[in-house]
Scaffold this active site. Structure first.
Site, short mmCIF file in Angstrom:
data_model
loop_
_atom_site.label_atom_id
_atom_site.label_comp_id
_atom_site.label_asym_id
_atom_site.label_seq_id
_atom_site.Cartn_x
_atom_site.Cartn_y
_atom_site.Cartn_z
N THR A 127 0.81 -1.21 0.00
CA THR A 127 0.00 0.00 0.00
C THR A 127 0.85 1.26 0.00
O THR A 127 1.98 1.27 0.53
CB THR A 127 -0.92 0.03 1.23
N GLU A 129 0.30 3.66 1.83
CA GLU A 129 0.39 4.13 3.22
C GLU A 129 1.75 3.80 3.83
O GLU A 129 2.12 4.35 4.87
CB GLU A 129 -0.72 3.52 4.07
N TYR A 155 -1.59 0.54 10.54
CA TYR A 155 -1.87 -0.14 9.28
C TYR A 155 -0.66 -0.07 8.35
O TYR A 155 -0.24 -1.08 7.77
CB TYR A 155 -3.08 0.51 8.62
N LYS A 159 1.56 -3.24 7.08
CA LYS A 159 1.70 -3.50 5.65
C LYS A 159 3.17 -3.52 5.24
O LYS A 159 3.57 -4.28 4.35
CB LYS A 159 0.94 -2.45 4.85
#
Length: 333
Positions: A127, A129, A155, A159
């Site tokens: 991701t 992010e 998160y 990830k």
């Protein structure tokens, strides 16, 4: 001719729905991992995708993953399952680590210990992010596969672990593991807990006189938003490539939440959205990512991947889908 077989974790989510359709169109036998008998998305998913064989399991349960891999015997495994809401990850960091981070390790181990390391190609859903909105390698050009990581949420951290353990298994065991570093991608299957779908559902209800306003957090963050259907085809292309690698999928342009709001309300004929929007600190995160901009040049050049849906078309598609859904409910009464 023998059909290819694919196993998809997180199959009932937004990307899983798109991928289930794509794989069927490509002639695959599709298996989907689903959590528990009482999954609220199960009935809707089965009605939409009767061709998918659902297998019960959990990313936190290594034994269940081994059974799922043995049963499906996949040529391709798409690991889409995760605790995927950034805001939720701040409230439940331990669960996020177990599912989104260590769950990737459990998937890779299931492939390895069942003796499928050389045969099964694995896609890991990484991701944007992971970048965290900081430290551009090339300011203005967007993040690419060589940019620095600086995750700013549980998160993103989880990830990043999944991303690096995937690369480790690729290098250590020679496994075909490709990581798709996807920037924000939305669509008609996006969950209502995400800000884009929260906005389009609210706009549809406001337009029909069913809701007075929508409550949001910060409106200034900018994201690189694309259509999930375009991005899922990119995932598939990664596993058709001649070698495993990491690829950024993005549009190369950014838009703020405020811009998303403006387009959504404009779709229903409202030019001034300010009377219909309120802000609440409860929806603001402890650490926000100011801007995320991706550079998809590598995927475009090596995979021939192109996006087909513009930002404007994406917002319109989502609003019109939610308007149609409301009309369907009203006609069914």
């Amino acid at each position: 001719m023998t059909k290819k077989r694919a196993l998809v974790t997180g199959v009932t989510g937004q990307d899983g729905n798109h991928l289930a359709s794509l794989l069927q169109d490509e002639g695959y036998e599709v298996y989907g991992l689903i959590r528990g008998q009482n999954n609220p998305k199960r009935a809707e998913f089965e009605a939409r995708h009767p061709h998918v064989r659902l297998v019960e399991g959990d990313l936190t349960d290594p034994a269940a993953l081994i059974r799922a891999v043995d049963l499906s015997d996949p040529d391709e495994l798409y690991n889409l399952g995760a605790v995927s809401h950034v805001g939720y990850s701040f409230k439940n960091p331990s669960l996020t680590e177990s599912v989104t981070g260590k769950g990737v390790l459990n998937v890779l181990e299931a492939v390895r210990v069942t003796g499928r390391s050389e045969r099964t190609r694995v896609y890991q859903a990484s991701t944007s992010e992971m970048f965290g909105g900081l430290d551009y390698n090339r300011p203005g050009a967007g993040y690419d596969e060589d940019s620095l990581f600086h995750p700013r949420s549980p998160y993103g951290v989880a990830k990043l672990y999944g991303h690096w353990i995937s690369r480790n298994y690729r290098e250590s065991y020679g496994m075909f593991v490709s990581c798709g570093i996807l920037f924000n991608h939305e669509g008609e299957f996006r969950g209502p807990e995400f800000v884009t779908r929260k906005i389009t559902q609210a706009v549809a209800r406001i337009a029909r006189g069913m809701q007075e306003y929508v409550v949001l957090g910060d409106l200034w963050p900018k994201r690189d938003w694309g259509y999930a259907g375009d991005y899922v085809r990119g995932m598939w292309k990664m596993l058709q490539h001649d070698r495993p690698d990491d690829f950024v999928l993005a549009t190369g342009e950014t838009h703020s939440i405020e811009e998303f709001l403006s387009l959504a309300f404009r779709t229903v004929g409202i030019d001034d959205w300010t009377p219909y929007v309120k802000q609440d600190a409860a929806f603001m995160r402890p650490a926000e990512v100011d801007i995320l901009l991706g550079n998809p040049a590598k995927a475009e050049e090596q995979l021939g991947w192109v996006r087909e849906v513009s930002f404007e078309k994406l917002v319109e598609l989502m609003v019109r889908h939610d308007l149609d859904a409301l009309a369907g409910l009203e006609s069914a009464r």
